[in-house]
Write a protein that holds these residues in place. Structure first.
Motif, PDB file in Angstrom:
ATOM      1  N   SER A  52       2.031   1.715  48.098  1.00  0.00           N
ATOM      2  CA  SER A  52       3.208   2.442  48.586  1.00  0.00           C
ATOM      3  C   SER A  52       3.289   3.842  47.975  1.00  0.00           C
ATOM      4  N   ASP A  54       5.834   5.102  46.354  1.00  0.00           N
ATOM      5  CA  ASP A  54       6.438   5.094  45.014  1.00  0.00           C
ATOM      6  C   ASP A  54       5.383   4.776  43.959  1.00  0.00           C
ATOM      7  N   ASP A  55       4.486   3.846  44.278  1.00  0.00           N
ATOM      8  CA  ASP A  55       3.364   3.506  43.391  1.00  0.00           C
ATOM      9  C   ASP A  55       2.409   4.696  43.265  1.00  0.00           C
ATOM     10  N   SER A  57       2.819   7.923  43.952  1.00  0.00           N
ATOM     11  CA  SER A  57       3.371   9.129  43.333  1.00  0.00           C
ATOM     12  C   SER A  57       3.524   8.977  41.827  1.00  0.00           C
ATOM     13  N   ALA A  58       3.697   7.723  41.365  1.00  0.00           N
ATOM     14  CA  ALA A  58       3.875   7.495  39.928  1.00  0.00           C
ATOM     15  C   ALA A  58       2.555   7.364  39.181  1.00  0.00           C
ATOM     16  N   ASN A  92       7.093   1.856  53.969  1.00  0.00           N
ATOM     17  CA  ASN A  92       6.927   1.323  52.608  1.00  0.00           C
ATOM     18  C   ASN A  92       7.800   0.093  52.453  1.00  0.00           C
TER      19      ASN A  92
END
Ligand code: AMP
Length: 122
Positions: A52, A54-55, A57-58, A92
């Motif tokens: 995803s 969020d995963d 981008s982190a 997502n």
């Protein structure tokens, strides 16, 4: 959600099933969607194992993040989408109906795409 290495895009990345490639660099791959929903429907994916945004981008490296973003621009320019416009969209998780559990950005183009989201009846 843990990354499943047997998802269909992981198989494409390993060359186990074919794709109709549009663009590729060290960290990203773009190919035509197998069931296009608009006259142009391309998917851009990172080559790394990310489920995803969020995963990704982190935890992705700066090079991976830059490549993913640049790949979208390459597709838009190379397929001549800039003049008339295009839409990018990433599902997502469950509420978005994400079907393939490997991060992908949809690029839709080739027709008037209408409103972004159909308002929910209240
Ligand atoms: P999503 O619902 O955002 O997870 O979208 C998954 C997309 O992957 C759908 O638009 C499918 O048509 C597309 N898709 C599934 N399998 C393949 C494949 N082998 N090659 C290209 N696109 C695919």
């Amino acid at each position: 959600m843990a990354y499943d290495p047997d998802n269909i895009f992981a198989k494409i990345l390993r060359g186990e099933i074919p794709c109709n490639k549009v663009f590729e660099d060290d960290y990203a791959l773009a190919f035509h969607d197998i069931q296009p929903q608009t006259p142009v429907h391309v998917l851009v994916i990172p080559k790394g194992a990310y489920v995803s945004m969020d995963d990704f981008s982190a935890t992705a490296s700066d090079a991976e993040l830059a490549s993913f973003s640049r790949a979208i621009g390459h597709v838009a320019r190379d397929l001549g989408l800039v003049e008339n416009g295009y839409r990018i969209l990433a599902n997502n998780g469950e509420d978005s109906h994400q079907e393939v559990q490997h991060l992908h950005m949809h690029i839709f183009a080739g027709q008037n795409l209408g409103r972004m989201i159909k308002p929910i009846d209240k």
